[in-house]
Design an enzyme around this catalytic site. Structure first.
Site, PDB file in Angstrom:
ATOM      1  N   GLY A  11      43.593  44.753  26.416  1.00 36.63           N
ATOM      2  CA  GLY A  11      42.371  45.063  25.667  1.00 36.63           C
ATOM      3  C   GLY A  11      41.975  46.518  25.818  1.00 36.63           C
ATOM      4  CB  ALA A  22      42.409  62.582  33.346  1.00 34.26           C
ATOM      5  CB  THR A  24      48.062  64.341  28.957  1.00 33.28           C
ATOM      6  OG1 THR A  24      48.266  63.007  28.501  1.00 33.28           O
ATOM      7  CG2 THR A  24      48.921  65.308  28.171  1.00 33.28           C
ATOM      8  NE  ARG A  72      44.694  40.720  24.677  1.00 32.15           N
ATOM      9  CZ  ARG A  72      43.934  41.223  25.648  1.00 32.15           C
ATOM     10  NH1 ARG A  72      44.467  41.545  26.801  1.00 32.15           N
ATOM     11  NH2 ARG A  72      42.639  41.414  25.463  1.00 32.15           N
ATOM     12  CB  CYS A  73      53.980  43.536  24.538  1.00 32.72           C
ATOM     13  SG  CYS A  73      55.720  43.460  24.106  1.00 32.72           S
ATOM     14  CG  ASP A 103      44.741  40.294  36.316  1.00 36.28           C
ATOM     15  OD1 ASP A 103      44.326  40.602  37.437  1.00 36.28           O
ATOM     16  OD2 ASP A 103      45.498  39.338  36.087  1.00 36.28           O
ATOM     17  CB  SER A 105      48.277  46.090  31.544  1.00 36.70           C
ATOM     18  OG  SER A 105      47.615  45.654  30.392  1.00 36.70           O
ATOM     19  CB  THR A 126      39.883  45.788  32.099  1.00 39.03           C
ATOM     20  OG1 THR A 126      39.171  44.605  31.687  1.00 39.03           O
ATOM     21  CG2 THR A 126      39.819  45.867  33.619  1.00 39.03           C
ATOM     22  CG  ASP A 128      37.429  41.664  31.359  1.00 42.49           C
ATOM     23  OD1 ASP A 128      36.558  41.746  30.469  1.00 42.49           O
ATOM     24  OD2 ASP A 128      38.578  41.233  31.145  1.00 42.49           O
ATOM     25  CG  ASP A 130      39.336  41.358  35.589  1.00 44.65           C
ATOM     26  OD1 ASP A 130      39.653  42.547  35.392  1.00 44.65           O
ATOM     27  OD2 ASP A 130      39.813  40.422  34.931  1.00 44.65           O
ATOM     28  CG  MET A 170      33.962  39.865  25.612  1.00 42.92           C
ATOM     29  SD  MET A 170      35.022  41.164  24.952  1.00 42.92           S
ATOM     30  CE  MET A 170      35.519  40.417  23.398  1.00 42.92           C
ATOM     31  NE  ARG A 172      41.378  38.570  30.216  1.00 43.26           N
ATOM     32  CZ  ARG A 172      42.021  38.350  29.075  1.00 43.26           C
ATOM     33  NH1 ARG A 172      42.497  37.171  28.803  1.00 43.26           N
ATOM     34  NH2 ARG A 172      42.199  39.327  28.218  1.00 43.26           N
ATOM     35  N   GLY A 186      16.848  42.909  32.285  1.00 39.56           N
ATOM     36  CA  GLY A 186      15.677  42.120  32.686  1.00 39.56           C
ATOM     37  C   GLY A 186      15.723  40.700  32.160  1.00 39.56           C
ATOM     38  CG  ASN A 215       4.673  32.017  25.803  1.00 37.39           C
ATOM     39  OD1 ASN A 215       4.505  31.007  26.481  1.00 37.39           O
ATOM     40  ND2 ASN A 215       3.707  32.848  25.487  1.00 37.39           N
ATOM     41  CG  LEU A 254      28.810  44.095  19.866  1.00 35.45           C
ATOM     42  CD1 LEU A 254      28.041  44.762  20.981  1.00 35.45           C
ATOM     43  CD2 LEU A 254      27.865  43.700  18.745  1.00 35.45           C
TER      44      LEU A 254
HETATM   45  O1  F6P Z   1      40.013  41.868  28.958  1.00 34.82           O
HETATM   46  C1  F6P Z   1      39.114  42.389  28.038  1.00 34.82           C
HETATM   47  C2  F6P Z   1      38.637  41.324  27.084  1.00 34.82           C
HETATM   48  O2  F6P Z   1      37.704  41.913  26.208  1.00 34.82           O
HETATM   49  C3  F6P Z   1      38.027  40.091  27.762  1.00 34.82           C
HETATM   50  O3  F6P Z   1      36.699  40.312  28.195  1.00 34.82           O
HETATM   51  C4  F6P Z   1      38.159  39.080  26.661  1.00 34.82           C
HETATM   52  O4  F6P Z   1      38.206  37.783  27.177  1.00 34.82           O
HETATM   53  C5  F6P Z   1      39.453  39.449  26.000  1.00 34.82           C
HETATM   54  O5  F6P Z   1      39.706  40.806  26.329  1.00 34.82           O
HETATM   55  C6  F6P Z   1      39.493  39.290  24.510  1.00 34.82           C
HETATM   56  O6  F6P Z   1      40.745  39.641  24.069  1.00 34.82           O
HETATM   57  P1  F6P Z   1      41.176  39.848  22.543  1.00 34.82           P
HETATM   58  O7  F6P Z   1      40.558  41.117  22.054  1.00 34.82           O
HETATM   59  O8  F6P Z   1      42.663  39.923  22.601  1.00 34.82           O
HETATM   60  O9  F6P Z   1      40.649  38.659  21.809  1.00 34.82           O
END
Ligand code: F6P
Length: 323
Positions: A11, A22, A24, A72-73, A103, A105, A126, A128, A130, A170, A172, A186, A215, A254
């Site tokens: 992603g 940086a 390069t 994503r290959c 992760d 990649s 990423t 995420d 993570d 998002m 994951r 908040g 409310n 987005l």
């Molecule tokens: O890893 C980044 C991410 O945006 C995740 O948060 C999400 O689950 C996933 O990629 C969505 O992937 P794609 O754009 O391939 O649908």
């Protein structure tokens, strides 16, 4: 090492371009040749590689996405695909790779590096956040700010109509965006996968009377099969508590777009520059991270699939501030 190949994979994340720049420029500064590989690992199989000079990365620090494109290959997950990739690498005289991605990649990088005894340096790219061993990943801060701005806008409707909003973000399998997004905006609560098996977060929320002084309410939900996602939670509330006026908003892609924040640009610039230092120091098969403001080298095996923990203090802060 004379020639370094660079690619972005998985992603896209804001700040990937700052990292490409940086890597390069630091590489050229240190006397290396740089080859830009298009479309991630796929470009290694389909041979989409061009030499990068310093001008190739002019004017990109402020751009979201990745000028190298990404993919994503699936083919790279096979031994045959990786052999083709290695043949292309040899053909172009590439002696080391810098891979910017998440992760999946870095998992690909780890396998390839050990199969062909080939030096690879990973950069955590990423939204995420993570990857284990780095405080932040490239793109996370920008995505967090985007989420905060979106929630600020949705709050106008939530307040005016006195509604309960479930906003899905998002991440994951990780709840960093949901938890920190909730604190920054908040929101009343965050439902995250890290504690989903410990507590029924929704029941706890309702039982604690989370609307006692309000409310309207906003709950951030981390996308994940473990939380069930915002739609499922909203359905549950509609059935079990028909009194609430419930709406769902799924922020979607987005969150991956936009110009990177200063924090992401600086992070990407430091990590990209450190990737070249790492190669000069004969490091290989490590991800460059930042921990306590210091550059660290994290072996791929540690960085990936390692359930980076959330900081539980943040949960307490959110609970305390949402009364
Ligand atoms: O890893 C980044 C991410 O945006 C995740 O948060 C999400 O689950 C996933 O990629 C969505 O992937 P794609 O754009 O391939 O649908």
């Amino acid at each position: 090492i004379k020639t370094i190949g660079i690619l972005t994979s998985g992603g896209d994340a804001p700040g990937m371009n700052a990292a490409i720049r940086a890597v390069t420029r630091s590489a050229i500064f240190s006397g290396f040749k740089v080859k830009g590989i298009y479309r991630g690992y796929r470009g290694l199989i389909t041979n989409e590689i061009v030499e990068f000079k310093t001008q190739n990365v002019s004017n990109i620090i402020q751009m979201g996405g990745t000028i190298l494109k990404t993919a994503r290959c699936k083919e790279f997950e096979t031994a045959e695909g990786r052999q083709l990739a290695y043949d292309t690498i040899r053909q172009h005289g590439i002696d080391a790779l810098v891979v910017i991605g998440g992760d999946g990649s870095l998992t690909g990088a780890r396998i390839f590096a050990s199969e062909f005894n080939f030096p690879i340096i990973g950069l955590p790219g990423t939204i995420d956040n993570d990857l284990f061993g780095t405080d932040k990943t490239i793109g996370y801060d920008t995505a967090l700010n985007t989420i905060m701005e979106c929630v600020d806008k949705i709050r106008d409707t939530a307040t005016s109509h006195e509604r309960l909003f479930f906003i899905e973000v998002m991440g994951r399998d990780a709840g960093f965006l949901a938890l920190n997004g909730a604190i920054a905006a908040g929101a009343e609560a965050a439902i995250i996968p890290e504690i989903s098996t410990e507590v029924d977060q929704l029941a706890e929320l309702i039982q604690n009377g989370f609307r006692k002084s309000k409310n309207s309410s906003i709950v951030l939900v981390a996308e994940s099969p473990v939380t069930g996602g915002a739609m499922a939670l909203a359905e549950r509330v509609k059935n079990e508590y028909p009194g609430y006026d419930v709406r769902v908003s799924i922020l979607g892609h987005l969150q991956r777009g936009g110009s990177p924040t200063a924090s992401d640009r600086i992070l990407a610039s430091r990590l990209g520059s450190a990737a070249i230092d790492a190669l000069l120091e004969d490091q290989r098969n490590v991800m460059i991270g930042i921990s306590n403001d210091q550059i660290v080298y994290v072996p791929f095996s540690k960085a990936i699939k390692n359930d980076k923990p959330i900081n539980r203090d943040l949960l307490n802060t959110l609970r305390r501030l949402s009364i």
